[in-house]
Write a protein that holds these residues in place. Structure first.
Motif, short mmCIF file in Angstrom:
data_model
loop_
_atom_site.label_atom_id
_atom_site.label_comp_id
_atom_site.label_asym_id
_atom_site.label_seq_id
_atom_site.Cartn_x
_atom_site.Cartn_y
_atom_site.Cartn_z
N LEU A 169 -9.47 11.11 10.80
CA LEU A 169 -8.01 11.35 11.15
C LEU A 169 -8.03 9.16 11.50
CD1 LEU A 169 -9.09 12.51 14.70
CD2 LEU A 169 -7.59 13.36 12.75
N GLU A 170 -6.52 9.13 11.06
CA GLU A 170 -6.07 7.13 10.26
C GLU A 170 -5.16 7.14 11.48
OE1 GLU A 170 -4.89 6.87 6.49
OE2 GLU A 170 -5.91 9.27 6.18
N ALA A 171 -5.27 5.87 12.11
CA ALA A 171 -4.62 5.49 13.30
C ALA A 171 -4.06 4.45 13.00
CB ALA A 171 -5.35 5.28 14.41
N PRO A 172 -2.72 4.06 12.93
CA PRO A 172 -1.38 2.70 12.88
C PRO A 172 -2.70 1.58 13.47
CG PRO A 172 -0.11 4.28 13.56
CD PRO A 172 -1.84 5.22 13.85
N VAL A 173 -2.69 0.67 13.16
CA VAL A 173 -2.52 -0.71 13.86
C VAL A 173 -1.68 -1.54 13.50
CG1 VAL A 173 -3.98 -2.54 14.77
CG2 VAL A 173 -4.92 0.23 14.21
N TRP A 174 -1.47 -2.56 12.56
CA TRP A 174 -0.68 -2.90 11.91
C TRP A 174 0.65 -2.20 11.68
CZ3 TRP A 174 0.09 -7.67 14.24
CH2 TRP A 174 -1.57 -8.04 13.74
N GLY A 175 0.47 -1.03 10.88
CA GLY A 175 1.91 0.06 10.69
C GLY A 175 2.65 -0.04 11.45
N TRP A 176 2.22 -0.12 13.16
CA TRP A 176 3.47 -0.52 14.02
C TRP A 176 4.29 -1.35 13.88
CZ3 TRP A 176 4.22 4.15 16.34
CH2 TRP A 176 3.17 4.84 16.80
N HIS A 177 4.04 -2.46 12.83
CA HIS A 177 4.42 -3.77 12.75
C HIS A 177 5.24 -4.33 11.90
CE1 HIS A 177 4.05 -8.63 13.00
NE2 HIS A 177 4.48 -8.67 11.26
N TRP A 178 5.61 -3.41 10.50
CA TRP A 178 5.92 -3.17 9.50
C TRP A 178 6.76 -2.49 9.18
CZ3 TRP A 178 5.61 -0.14 6.23
CH2 TRP A 178 4.84 0.81 6.30
N SER A 179 6.44 -1.42 10.03
CA SER A 179 7.58 -0.75 9.24
C SER A 179 8.06 0.05 10.63
CB SER A 179 6.89 1.17 9.83
OG SER A 179 5.87 1.68 10.73
#
Length: 257
Positions: free
Chosen positions: A176-186
């Motif tokens: 399982l992969e969770a976004p952490v900084w993905g919420w920032h740039w996408s």
């Protein structure tokens, strides 16, 4: 738009939390319970690139599975978060950040086994193959391996995810992969996040409150750097994006639910 084709830069304030709350695509992600994500009998193995990633990524899930065996693999000690800081030099960070994790886990009321690998902060990509080998020695086919997203925008996060995926695929474990900084740039509805392979875990109010309290344990990350007049490494707008009433996880398309 595929995340692979995008520039993944962590700069500026990033996408506002309000924008994510209004995302139709995100609202359409199927729900899952904790037992769906980690079936009974499965050990949860959380692989955190830096101290605090385990809380940001899955502090809620850890609480909901508190009665299960779990392992936290701390890839780095997070000693490179404040380059040039007089308040937070490398030596202080290396000594302090593992203790911040311990306090945060106690805040959650969870007690996973903890394994610290001591890979240099900022140097995970260079040692990705080594990390994959070390993880392969730890994993069993029944494990669920949870880490940061392979396109999260931070090189350590992405290298850690790739290593986890390689090790898990080799032994047959799930990831399982969770976004952490993905919420920032996408951005909402831009197609960057693989929402077709995602599940949402709803967090009860008390679980979210403990997750918020756990993040407050990371003084090195959530307080300004007075010596440089710099904002926190994890500023309030970043916390607002991640500390929501749900956690989002991407599964390996090769191992669907």
């Amino acid at each position: 738009m595929d995340a692979v084709a995008r520039d993944r830069f962590i700069r500026g304030d990033g996408t506002a939390a309000d924008a994510w709350r209004g995302s139709a695509a995100l609202a359409g992600v199927a729900d899952a319970g904790a037992a769906d994500l980690a079936p009974p009998g499965a050990r949860l193995v959380v692989v955190a690139p830096h101290p605090d990633d385990e809380i940001l990524a899955c502090g809620g899930l850890l609480q909901l599975l508190a009665d299960r065996p779990s392992l936290l693999v701390a890839v780095t000690d997070g000693e490179a978060s404040h380059p040039g800081s007089l308040e937070w030099p490398v030596e202080r960070l290396r000594a302090m950040r593992p203790g911040e994790t311990e306090a945060a886990l106690a805040c959650l009321g969870v007690a996973p086994s903890v394994l610290r690998l001591g890979i240099p902060d900022g140097g995970v990509t260079a040692r990705e193959a080594e990390l994959a080998d070390r993880l392969a020695q730890l994993l069993a086919p029944s494990d669920v391996v949870l880490t940061t997203w392979r396109y999260d925008g931070h090189p350590d996060h992405e290298a850690t995810a790739r290593a986890c995926l390689a090790a898990a695929r080799a032994c047959g474990a799930r990831t399982l992969e969770a976004p952490v900084w993905g919420w920032h740039w996408s951005a909402p509805d831009d197609g960057a996040m693989p929402l077709a392979h995602a599940r949402r875990l709803a967090l009860p109010e008390a679980v979210l409150a403990r997750k918020r309290a756990a993040m407050a344990c990371f003084a090195s990350q959530v307080l300004p750097d007075v010596s440089r007049g710099a904002a926190p490494i994890v500023p309030p707008q970043a916390l607002e994006r991640v500390l929501t009433p749900f956690e989002l996880f991407f599964h390996d398309p090769a191992r669907p639910f």
